[in-house]
Design a protein around this motif. Structure first.
Motif, PDB file in Angstrom:
ATOM      1  N   GLU A  46      -6.946   8.887  -0.923  1.00 25.01           N
ATOM      2  CA  GLU A  46      -7.666   7.638  -0.653  1.00 25.01           C
ATOM      3  C   GLU A  46      -6.695   6.490  -0.405  1.00 25.01           C
ATOM      4  N   LYS A  47      -5.688   6.397  -1.244  1.00 25.55           N
ATOM      5  CA  LYS A  47      -4.708   5.323  -1.097  1.00 25.55           C
ATOM      6  C   LYS A  47      -3.848   5.524   0.149  1.00 25.55           C
ATOM      7  N   GLU A  73      -4.906   6.897   2.895  1.00 25.47           N
ATOM      8  CA  GLU A  73      -5.751   6.507   4.021  1.00 25.47           C
ATOM      9  C   GLU A  73      -5.779   4.982   4.202  1.00 25.47           C
ATOM     10  N   LYS A  74      -5.839   4.254   3.075  1.00 23.07           N
ATOM     11  CA  LYS A  74      -5.790   2.785   3.168  1.00 23.07           C
ATOM     12  C   LYS A  74      -4.480   2.318   3.791  1.00 23.07           C
ATOM     13  N   HIS A  75      -3.394   2.959   3.381  1.00 27.75           N
ATOM     14  CA  HIS A  75      -2.080   2.591   3.919  1.00 27.75           C
ATOM     15  C   HIS A  75      -2.002   2.892   5.410  1.00 27.75           C
ATOM     16  N   ALA A 102      -4.021   0.391   7.330  1.00 28.26           N
ATOM     17  CA  ALA A 102      -3.312  -0.899   7.384  1.00 28.26           C
ATOM     18  C   ALA A 102      -2.110  -0.828   8.313  1.00 28.26           C
ATOM     19  N   LEU A 137       0.839  -1.212   0.000  1.00 25.84           N
ATOM     20  CA  LEU A 137       0.000   0.000   0.000  1.00 25.84           C
ATOM     21  C   LEU A 137       0.869   1.254   0.000  1.00 25.84           C
TER      22      LEU A 137
END
Length: 366
Positions: A198-199, A201-203, A206, A173
């Motif tokens: 968005e990416k 936030e995913k990282h 995680a 990520l």
């Protein structure tokens, strides 16, 4: 004094032997010396054997003395009870049970001395056996603990794999949102736009999960490692408890078994030596011709036997004669009128007394 002592050890009749020649006395002196020194060797052998059992010097000597006296008494009995009959076959049959007993005594005496003579070699065999027992003991105890330890270690590896998998996911990520910012992947637009956010936030989510997973798994791993340490400590405790048993594997039976693993020929010759010592008085008496002592002893024993038989026959004849005389006396008395009248008078008086007593008794009843 010493000669007299050995003659007593031989079991010979000293009164008869004093009437014999010096050569005859010397023969029985040698027999007695053999009996004495065999008992002495039995004492030494038994004391050593019992010392390996009790590990106490005074106890071993005490029972060794008892065993030596027992062997002395048996040997003295064996030698003294062999009688010269003039027939080798009869003498051999008479001595065969005693020879068998002598063989047993020789085995019993020689075995402890073999243990002492080959002590260094036996210690080497025992050391090898102890090492084998130690390894086998560790393997047996390990079989009780290894499955549990392996299961716990597998659980630790599973927890570590979870962390590694999560780290790989987080790193992937991270690469995605960095590439999005650089414009090398995704929308291929340089800059931190909505897709980047968005990416990112995913990282970050995680990464937070990874941190929490590390915290949780670290606690679990610590608990599992503590359980493993306890199992290993218990394993070492079991080893420490059982090792003294192996170290004390040095008893009489263990040494005898170790002796059997050594070459048999030296032990066999030692046994033959003691067998020769133990049976030599018996063999000497079997091979020796009938001597003056044997004749005098036979004369004394047959004189007693003859006297006993004469007394027995005389008593039997006396009893038989007494029966015959009594029969004649009572037969003559059958025809005596005076004795008949006397007994008739007494019987009449007795019957009158019985009748008077019966009448008096019946009168009281009525």
């Amino acid at each position: 004094m010493l000669k007299q002592f050995f003659i007593i050890c031989s079991g010979a009749d000293t009164d008869i032997l004093e009437q014999c020649s010096k050569g005859e006395q010397n023969k029985y002196t040698g027999v007695g010396a053999t009996v004495f020194f065999t008992a002495l060797m039995a004492f030494i052998a038994a004391s050593y054997a019992l010392f390996t059992v009790f590990d106490n010097l005074y106890t071993s000597i005490f029972f060794g003395v008892i065993w030596g006296l027992l062997i002395f008494n048996l040997d003295r009995y064996i030698v003294s009870t062999i009688k010269k009959t003039g027939s080798f076959l009869d003498e051999f049959l008479q001595a065969s049970p005693r020879i068998i007993l002598a063989v047993i005594i020789a085995i019993v005496i020689s075995k402890p001395l073999e243990l002492k003579i080959f002590e260094k070699e036996i210690n080497q065999v025992l050391l090898e056996q102890k090492n084998e027992l130690t390894l086998a003991n560790k393997n047996d105890i390990a079989e009780q603990f290894n499955p549990n330890i392996e299961a716990l270690e597998n659980n630790i590896k599973a927890l570590e794999n979870q962390i590694a998998t999560k780290e790989t996911e987080v790193n992937a990520l991270y690469d995605i949102y960095i590439n999005e910012a650089e414009g090398t992947a995704g929308t291929k637009r340089i800059g931190k736009g909505p897709v980047y956010s968005e990416k990112r936030e995913k990282h970050d989510a995680a990464l937070a999960e990874l941190q929490q997973l590390k915290t949780d798994n670290k606690s679990k791993i610590s608990s599992l490692e503590s359980d493993i340490a306890k199992l290993k400590a218990t394993y070492n405790t079991q080893i420490d408890k059982t090792q003294p048993i192996i170290d004390s594997f040095d008893g009489l039976m263990a040494r005898i078994n170790a002796l059997e693993k050594l070459p048999w020929l030296p032990s066999f010759f030692i046994f033959l030596l003691f067998l020769a010592i133990e049976t030599s008085p018996i063999i000497a008496k079997l091979l020796a011709p009938k001597s003056a002592y044997d004749f005098k002893l036979e004369d004394q024993e047959t004189a007693v036997k003859t006297n006993v038989l004469q007394n027995k026959n005389q008593r039997e004849a006396l009893l038989k004669t007494d029966f015959a005389i009594n029969d004649r006396i009572y037969k003559d008395l059958e025809n005596e009128d005076e004795l008949y009248n006397y007994k008739r008078k007494k019987a009449k008086t007795l019957m009158q007394l019985q009748a008077d007593a019966f009448l008096e008794k019946q009168s009281k009843v009525l």
